[in-house]
Write an enzyme that holds these catalytic residues in place. Structure first.
Site, PDB file in Angstrom:
ATOM      1  N   ASP A   1      42.296  55.018  47.440  1.00 40.89           N
ATOM      2  CA  ASP A   1      41.980  54.326  46.184  1.00 40.89           C
ATOM      3  C   ASP A   1      40.840  53.360  46.477  1.00 40.89           C
ATOM      4  O   ASP A   1      41.081  52.279  46.978  1.00 40.89           O
ATOM      5  CB  ASP A   1      43.223  53.592  45.680  1.00 40.89           C
ATOM      6  CG  ASP A   1      42.961  52.745  44.447  1.00 40.89           C
ATOM      7  OD1 ASP A   1      41.884  52.861  43.856  1.00 40.89           O
ATOM      8  OD2 ASP A   1      43.845  51.944  44.103  1.00 40.89           O
TER       9      ASP A   1
ATOM     10  N   GLU B   1      36.701  46.110  41.939  1.00 43.58           N
ATOM     11  CA  GLU B   1      37.566  46.697  40.919  1.00 43.58           C
ATOM     12  C   GLU B   1      38.965  46.135  41.026  1.00 43.58           C
ATOM     13  O   GLU B   1      39.625  45.843  40.027  1.00 43.58           O
ATOM     14  CB  GLU B   1      37.605  48.227  41.076  1.00 43.58           C
ATOM     15  CG  GLU B   1      38.281  48.954  39.923  1.00 43.58           C
ATOM     16  CD  GLU B   1      39.795  49.128  40.055  1.00 43.58           C
ATOM     17  OE1 GLU B   1      40.445  49.512  39.085  1.00 43.58           O
ATOM     18  OE2 GLU B   1      40.351  48.846  41.145  1.00 43.58           O
TER      19      GLU B   1
END
Lengths: 338, 334
Positions: free
Chosen positions: B169, B197
């Site tokens: 991720d 993010e």
């Protein structure tokens, strides 16, 4: 106005799928607008041209609902909330999809009410298995509460989605009743996805770039048995917003609304809302900042299938908005440093 | 290449190593790239028309920790960067600071715990980093508050077609974007390798503002729930069932039109796909879709077990299938 409110409230329009409401409004206002357009989020812009300054008036089209996340082999639909909707309020409620498919919500076996959460709920639309799923009912499709509009005694109205079709109805009536020449330009924006975090208003404000922002939305009241303390009651006129969790209204805009109400003998209340937000929360911090205010329609049982408003509040709010939009607004430059 | 990308340290705000890796790989190819003030790597492939372009995004950063204080004992206090489950931190290997000094997360051993302590998971406050220093002075020679800490776990192939490692991720997404930039496909698009993010989709917000895309696709990694304790109806995504198309998350409501485009692309590419059943958690989709006047945006993800841990598991076929889906979708946009 009652007829407009009825059809608007009964129309299907959860956040992200406001198409039916948008088409209806477009049809209702098309003869009175100078320009109508949409943006990528699905907000509808209805412009009445005029000289500077530019005022953006918004009401949101979307309502709370649910979204299908999974259809299991026995034909039961698993659902997730769209907007602030309580799983407790959904049990036994009828829901409706865009294509008219109906269903009801129930829950798995639970020991206590407080165990009830979204993972325990399911939606039954009468399927026997997941093979007979109709075209309109698929993963990602949304459903809304399904309740008809009712006129109550005492001039009050009950419906789903008063939040914020009451605001939409008010804007539609205002568009129809404005004089042929205006002292300024007005863009009425029927926004999308307010219930998911003022999203439509954010992109709409960026696109239109207004000098002033106004929003019309419903607000909670404090006049029901043992309600949380709040100085707004049903039937005492529209509320001029002071603040909510998304915005402190600009004092000059608030003053303009209050002075307009007083000048024309329109009853009003002041709204200090501790929870909740509305479109101008996004509008007032768009680009370089937009002085903004809001008119709120008092509403009981917000985010349920039976939201109640008072017809007089609605009419007074329409009167207030009409008068405010035909008043002379200060040159935006004058507000700097105020 | 997944292993190389996943092994890099790139905790939110410290994505330099990932950015350099990508820049090196893109050297000598016919793409133009810039790095913005936040550290996003923005790459343009193909000249195309002068109109608004399609944007793909994948984030370079991963979750990790930051040193917040050095104690007199030489042990270090820390805070998580991004969404970390503190119950899984104990006894994990770490790399600390720019030099990647080795360390481990320490806690009170079972022998010394009271009975009731043994029943509770460790909380962040009771954990610390041990980097092998006898006291504050020694530690201060090598470490300072603000140093980034990443998990130390090398990407390893598992069983038949699986990988174990950290930071899939969203290095899986980075890999997919990189492949599409490197291969000879003749497409025109902008690729945004974004920063921060995991701390609130910050990089994507400025990247989308700058690129002003006509349409955007976020290539992410999402939590898989296909493990025994999850009831079947509640499984968000499963490994091996192909890319997961989002319908909604905390930040975005994906339009029916965009979902259908992706499903059609999967069918055209001949790869399986699934819908992500979870409607919570956020992605860059939100920030991009609300940029300026609004951008049509969708999210597609590689499913990943034990996400946000030092040892997450992905399936190779899901990465390949996601790549195929994105490639076919891009082809339709040309």
């Amino acid at each position: 106005m009652e007829e407009t409110l009825k059809i608007l409230a009964e129309t299907f329009g959860p956040s992200g799928d406001e198409e039916d409401v948008r088409l209806l409004i477009k049809d209702l206002v098309k003869d009175w607008a100078d320009r109508i357009f949409e943006d990528s989020m699905g907000s509808l812009f209805v412009t009445r041209e005029g000289p500077a300054p530019k005022i953006m008036v918004s009401a949101h089209m979307d309502e709370i609902g649910i979204i299908i996340t999974h259809i299991n082999e026995n034909g039961f639909l698993r659902i997730a909330p769209v907007g602030g909707i309580s799983p407790h309020l959904l049990v036994g409620q009828r829901l409706c999809f865009k294509d008219g498919t109906a269903g009801t919500v129930y829950h798995e076996k639970i020991k206590e009410r407080k165990e009830l959460d979204w993972s325990k709920l399911y939606l039954d639309i009468g399927l026997k298995d997941n093979k007979e799923v109709e075209n309109g009912v698929r993963i990602g499709e949304m459903a809304c509460l399904d309740q008809p509009f009712k006129a109550l005694s005492g001039g009050r109205f009950m419906a789903k989605a008063m939040d914020d079709r009451a605001g939409c109805a008010l804007l539609v009536e205002t568009i129809k009743n404005l004089p042929s020449t205006l002292p300024h330009e007005i863009c009425f924006v029927f926004t999308a996805q307010e219930e998911l975090g003022l999203r439509g208003a954010k992109t709409a404000a960026y696109r239109y770039g207004p000098d002033y922002g106004l929003a019309v939305d419903v607000t909670a009241v404090g006049d029901t048995p043992k309600a949380p303390t709040m100085e707004v009651s049903l039937g005492k006129g529209p509320a001029v917003k002071v603040k909510d969790r998304s915005v402190f209204c600009h004092p000059r805009v608030r003053r303009l609304l209050v002075e307009t109400a007083e000048k024309h003998g329109i009853p009003y209340q002041l709204e200090v809302l501790e929870r909740g937000g509305t479109d101008i929360g996004a509008v007032h911090i768009s680009r370089e900042g937009v002085p903004s205010g809001a008119i709120s329609i008092p509403c009981r049982y917000v985010h349920t299938s039976s939201e109640i408003i008072d017809g007089r509040d609605l009419n007074f709010a329409a009167n207030l908005l009409q008068k405010a939009l035909t008043a002379t607004w200060p040159n935006p430059e004058e507000l700097h440093g105020q | 290449m997944l292993a190389e990308l996943a092994n890099l340290s790139g905790v939110s705000g410290n994505e330099r190593a990932v950015r350099h890796f990508l820049q090196n790989r893109l050297k000598g190819t016919r793409v133009s790239s810039t790095v913005d003030t936040m550290g996003n790597l923005l790459v343009r492939k193909g000249a195309g028309s002068s109109g608004r372009r399609v944007m793909l995004s994948a984030h370079m950063d991963e979750v990790g920790l930051m040193v917040t204080a050095i104690q007199n004992s030489g042990l270090l206090k820390f805070k998580p960067v991004g969404g970390i489950d503190s119950r899984m931190l104990v006894a994990k290997r770490l790399r600390i600071g720019d030099k990647g000094l080795p360390g481990v997360i320490g806690a009170k051993p079972v022998h010394l715990q009271e009975k009731d302590e043994q029943k509770k998971p460790f909380r962040e406050e009771s954990l610390f980093i041990d980097a092998g220093f006898a006291g504050r002075e020694e530690a201060e020679k090598h470490i300072k508050p603000g140093d980034y800490v990443s998990f130390d776990s090398a990407c390893t192939a598992l069983g038949e077609g699986y990988f174990r490692g950290k930071a899939f991720d969203d290095r899986a997404g980075c890999l997919i974007l990189l492949e599409l930039l490197l291969e000879n496909n003749g497409f025109n698009f902008d690729a945004a390798f974004t920063v921060q993010e995991e701390v609130g989709t910050r990089g994507a917000e400025v990247a989308a503002y700058r690129l002003l895309p006509q349409k955007a696709l976020v290539v992410e990694t999402t939590a898989a729930g296909d493990t025994p304790e999850t009831e079947r109806d509640a499984v968000s995504t499963s490994l091996g069932k192909g890319p997961a198309i989002s319908i909604m998350d905390r930040t975005i409501m994906v339009s029916r039109e965009m979902r259908e485009e992706l499903a059609k692309a999967a069918e055209k590419a001949g790869v399986p796909y699934q819908y992500r059943r979870l409607t919570g958690a956020g992605t860059e989709g939100g920030a991009i879709s609300l940029s300026r006047e609004g951008v049509k945006t969708a999210v597609v993800s590689v499913p990943c077990r034990y996400i946000h841990s030092p040892h997450s598991v992905v399936k190779e076929s899901d990465i390949n299938d996601t790549l195929s889906l994105v490639r076919t979708w891009l082809e339709y946009q040309q």
